[in-house]
Design an enzyme around this catalytic site. Structure first.
Site, PDB file in Angstrom:
ATOM      1  CB  CYS A   1      -0.872   0.013   1.239  1.00 42.05           C
ATOM      2  SG  CYS A   1      -1.812  -1.501   1.423  1.00 42.05           S
TER       3      CYS A   1
ATOM      4  NE  ARG B   1       4.103   1.831  -2.041  1.00 41.92           N
ATOM      5  CZ  ARG B   1       5.086   2.037  -1.168  1.00 41.92           C
ATOM      6  NH1 ARG B   1       6.073   2.835  -1.499  1.00 41.92           N
ATOM      7  NH2 ARG B   1       5.107   1.464  -0.006  1.00 41.92           N
TER       8      ARG B   1
ATOM      9  CD1 TRP C   1      -2.025  -5.146  -4.554  1.00 38.78           C
ATOM     10  CD2 TRP C   1      -0.683  -6.002  -3.020  1.00 38.78           C
ATOM     11  NE1 TRP C   1      -1.501  -6.295  -5.065  1.00 38.78           N
ATOM     12  CE2 TRP C   1      -0.665  -6.841  -4.152  1.00 38.78           C
ATOM     13  CE3 TRP C   1       0.106  -6.364  -1.947  1.00 38.78           C
ATOM     14  CZ2 TRP C   1       0.092  -8.000  -4.227  1.00 38.78           C
ATOM     15  CZ3 TRP C   1       0.869  -7.523  -2.018  1.00 38.78           C
ATOM     16  CH2 TRP C   1       0.848  -8.326  -3.154  1.00 38.78           C
TER      17      TRP C   1
ATOM     18  CG  ASN D   1       1.786  -0.733   3.711  1.00 40.89           C
ATOM     19  OD1 ASN D   1       1.298  -1.815   3.380  1.00 40.89           O
ATOM     20  ND2 ASN D   1       2.923  -0.281   3.235  1.00 40.89           N
ATOM     21  N   GLY D   2       0.150  -3.015   5.917  1.00 42.94           N
ATOM     22  CA  GLY D   2       0.653  -4.147   6.705  1.00 42.94           C
ATOM     23  C   GLY D   2      -0.479  -5.102   7.040  1.00 42.94           C
TER      24      GLY D   2
ATOM     25  CD  GLU E   1      15.061 -11.583 -14.237  1.00 43.76           C
ATOM     26  OE1 GLU E   1      14.747 -12.404 -13.352  1.00 43.76           O
ATOM     27  OE2 GLU E   1      14.587 -10.448 -14.311  1.00 43.76           O
TER      28      GLU E   1
ATOM     29  CE  LYS F   1      11.658  -8.746 -15.273  1.00 44.16           C
ATOM     30  NZ  LYS F   1      12.233  -9.439 -14.176  1.00 44.16           N
TER      31      LYS F   1
ATOM     32  CD  GLU G   1       7.911  -9.643 -13.570  1.00 42.96           C
ATOM     33  OE1 GLU G   1       7.331  -9.291 -12.533  1.00 42.96           O
ATOM     34  OE2 GLU G   1       9.137  -9.713 -13.662  1.00 42.96           O
TER      35      GLU G   1
ATOM     36  CG  HIS H   1      16.672 -34.755 -17.912  1.00 44.85           C
ATOM     37  ND1 HIS H   1      17.053 -36.067 -17.759  1.00 44.85           N
ATOM     38  CD2 HIS H   1      17.812 -34.056 -18.144  1.00 44.85           C
ATOM     39  CE1 HIS H   1      18.366 -36.166 -17.860  1.00 44.85           C
ATOM     40  NE2 HIS H   1      18.859 -34.960 -18.094  1.00 44.85           N
TER      41      HIS H   1
ATOM     42  CE  LYS I   1      10.268  -2.534  -8.425  1.00 44.69           C
ATOM     43  NZ  LYS I   1      10.814  -3.319  -9.545  1.00 44.69           N
TER      44      LYS I   1
HETATM   45  C1  AGP Z   1      10.711  -9.286 -10.677  1.00 45.62           C
HETATM   46  O1  AGP Z   1      10.517  -8.720 -11.951  1.00 45.62           O
HETATM   47  C2  AGP Z   1       9.436  -9.342  -9.866  1.00 45.62           C
HETATM   48  N1  AGP Z   1       8.794  -8.088  -9.791  1.00 45.62           N
HETATM   49  C3  AGP Z   1       9.618 -10.010  -8.525  1.00 45.62           C
HETATM   50  O2  AGP Z   1       9.968 -11.350  -8.778  1.00 45.62           O
HETATM   51  C4  AGP Z   1      10.700  -9.405  -7.583  1.00 45.62           C
HETATM   52  O3  AGP Z   1      11.988  -9.650  -8.098  1.00 45.62           O
HETATM   53  C5  AGP Z   1      10.577 -10.101  -6.221  1.00 45.62           C
HETATM   54  O4  AGP Z   1       9.306  -9.806  -5.685  1.00 45.62           O
HETATM   55  C6  AGP Z   1      11.663  -9.683  -5.218  1.00 45.62           C
HETATM   56  O5  AGP Z   1      11.569  -8.304  -4.955  1.00 45.62           O
HETATM   57  P1  AGP Z   1      12.781  -7.607  -4.146  1.00 45.62           P
HETATM   58  O6  AGP Z   1      14.004  -7.704  -4.989  1.00 45.62           O
HETATM   59  O7  AGP Z   1      12.323  -6.195  -3.936  1.00 45.62           O
HETATM   60  O8  AGP Z   1      12.941  -8.357  -2.859  1.00 45.62           O
END
Ligand code: AGP
Length: 609
Positions: A2, A27, A74, A100-101, A482, A486, A489, A505, A604
């Protein structure tokens, strides 16, 4: 995660709150709201949806007032809805709160308050917290009521509370969710992210765990939950507004991909000693020897940061001579891990607020490990709770899909590896070569970024494929992981990353004419084996896209599309090979009209379990 903003001062309250909430949209959120305290009491506006929807409801309405609080939610407890949106206000209209939390013991508190006659209108833990504060708010000050109430709370909170009967203050507190004060001239701010107020003041004070503050228009009081005064001076943050803005790019993600020639350089800046062929890492503080002599290194992280950790594992084992294991933080924290003396734990986290990574680090610390953080957000919780650590200095990463943080994380891991290796078996000459290679990264990244137009064409051709495979070997196996992350997501296309040898495999069963397979086929020790894997895919009509070393002619006859990258020492290649994959994912998502900076269901920083 949030977004929280609070303001007390001479400006138009609603404008400051809305501007602040917009700076935190990245966020991820599902509803928003604000409350303004003026001569008519607390005026509250909130609704499900985007901030633009809230603005539409406000319809330019001026709400006169002395102070206000704003929130983007959120959802964690309680479905996304206007009713569950923050701020929450008591029925009497006396108090309003944003949070927030997660309050973990809110049901017990709620039951107790219900027995005392409190009525709840939402299903949120936040409303419970508001009623708890209200229950203590009899014959004492607002901050006293907040402190008393929070002593009964288990869980995490970053909160801001206002009261109609004390209209000159905002009370804030933090435990597990960031709160930062912005100290202005005859005006003050609170937020969960300094981006929300940085255009008004760069003087900030981060609250630590268990701290509270009362902000007034012309001063503030900073205390612990036990009412002990804290004298922490504001620090000046060099974060300009334009760093926040998109600087002309259509999306923050693209801006951040194109920043990498500078951000990788910023991660290196002041940390290389060419003369001695080593790195200078002040951030390790008194733990340099502990790290060099470590018996074992454990890396805990999530998502992209986890992938960076996998590359760190290869580096630290090969050149640092230290056994390394990389753990998903969410698994590590509950596994009852064995931590012997001489274990160093690295927590890698861009935001420095990821709940699982924070908890994993705390668990490791509890078991006696020295914990070192590799974070991007200065002053973030993981950064401040670690014994020491190194910042990425990559600037705010606004796009939910992490890009520049990843290349900077690998860069910092390479600096750490160099430092350790030179204190062990690496010669000064080899160290100086490593330094030279790291200093060449900036221009090599700039070369790759020039292929953006060509990569966009490849993206257009493959944008409608329902599945992708990403394959790599050695240091580039985590890059395959990675690249797949990308794509999935931000474009919502299913994609998997694998070690190329794993194909036989299982994954090879997936190969057909509709399956694009992205190979990282760099001219390193794994090249011949990768070429055989490419042949296996071609024999089954798979569509091959290759990331290849500049000058490699052979690959042209094997791959449908080839994206070239310049050569650099192979442990540093991931910093280069990931960039075409970031751009490929970006353009495919863009052609598909996806919400690139705020993909569905994602935030985020995942500050909840
Ligand atoms: C990566 O593109 C994602 N948004 C997600 O996997 C992110 O890397 C993960 O949540 C870890 O976040 P952080 O590096 O802020 O701990």
């Amino acid at each position: 995660m949030c977004g929280i903003i609070g303001y007390i001062g001479h400006r138009d309250i609603v404008s400051v709150l809305l501007a602040g909430l917009k700076r935190m949209e990245y966020r991820g959120y599902d509803s928003s709201g604000l409350a303004v305290l003026g001569s008519d009491g607390i005026d509250l506006k909130k609704r499900i949806g985007k901030i633009a929807d809230l603005e539409e409801d406000l319809n330019g309405q001026k709400i006169p007032g002395w102070l206000g609080i704003g929130h983007t939610r959120w959802a964690t407890h309680g479905v996304p809805s206007t009713l569950n949106a923050h701020p929450h206000k008591t029925r009497s209209g006396e108090l309003a709160l944003i949070h927030n939390g997660i309050i973990e013991n809110y049901t017990a508190i709620r039951d107790d308050l219900s027995r005392k006659g409190h009525h709840f209108t939402t299903e949120t833990d936040t409303e419970t917290l508001l009623h708890l504060i209200q229950d203590y708010y009899r014959g004492c000050t607002l901050e006293e009521a907040v402190r008393e109430a929070l002593k009964h709370v288990k869980g995490t909170y970053g909160i801001a509370v206002i009261s109609r009967t004390e209209p000159d203050k905002i009370v804030v507190a933090r435990q597990g969710s960031p709160i930062v004060l912005g100290i202005g001239e005859n005006e003050n701010f609170v937020a969960s992210d300094m981006a929300a107020f940085i255009e008004y003041t760069k003087d900030v004070i981060y609250l630590n765990e268990g701290e509270t503050a009362v902000i007034y228009k012309d001063h503030f009081e900073h205390k612990t939950l036990n009412n002990h005064k804290i004298n922490r001076k504001p620090e000046r943050i060099n974060l300009s507004v334009e760093q926040i803005e998109k600087s002309g790019y259509p999306h923050f993600m693209l801006k951040e991909i194109f920043e990498q020639d500078h951000t990788v350089e910023d991660a290196i800046r002041g940390r290389l000693r060419e003369d001695e062929g080593t790195a200078r890492l002040y951030g390790l503080g008194k733990y340099k020897d502990a790290l060099t002599d470590a018996k074992r290194v454990i890396i805990v992280a999530c998502g992209t940061s986890y992938h960076a950790g996998l590359i760190g594992e290869y580096m630290l084992e090969e050149f640092g001579g230290i056994p390394v294991e990389v753990e998903y933080a969410s698994e590590f924290r509950y596994r009852n891990p064995i931590i012997e003396p001489g274990t160093i734990v690295f927590a890698i986290s861009q935001s420095g607020e990821t709940a699982d990574t924070l908890a994993a680090m705390r668990e490791a610390k509890h078991k006696g490990a020295v914990c070192l953080a590799i974070c991007n957000v200065v002053g973030s919780t993981i950064a401040r709770e670690a014994d020491a650590g190194l910042y990425l200095y990559a600037g705010p990463e606004i796009g939910v899909a992490s890009t520049k943080a990843f290349t900077s994380q690998i860069t910092v891991l390479a600096l750490i590896t160099l430092y350790i290796a030179r204190r062990k078996k690496m010669s000064i000459l080899d160290g100086q070569k490593w330094v030279k290679e790291m200093k060449s990264l900036q221009r090599k990244i700039q070369t790759i970024l020039k292929s953006d137009g060509y990569i966009k064409k490849i993206a257009e051709f493959f944008k409608d494929r329902p599945n992708f495979l990403y394959l790599g070997r050695g240091y580039n196996y985590p890059v395959a992981m990675e690249g797949a992350l990308k794509l999935k997501e931000i474009s919502y296309i299913h994609a998997e990353g694998y070690p190329a040898a794993e194909m036989k495999h299982g994954p090879i069963a997936l190969i057909d004419k509709d399956m694009p397979v992205v190979f990282i086929a760099i001219k390193d020790g794994t090249y011949d084996k990768i070429m055989s894997n490419i042949e296996e895919v071609r024999a089954r009509n798979g569509r091959v896209i290759a990331i290849a070393t500049q000058g490699d002619e052979e690959i042209k006859s094997k791959a449908e599309s080839v994206i070239y990258v310049p050569e650099v020492a192979y442990p540093l290649m991931p910093i280069l090979t990931v960039i075409p994959l970031q751009l490929l994912a970006y353009h495919i998502a863009s052609f598909r009209g996806a919400h690139i900076d705020q993909p569905r269901n994602l935030a985020k920083s995942v500050t909840v379990e």
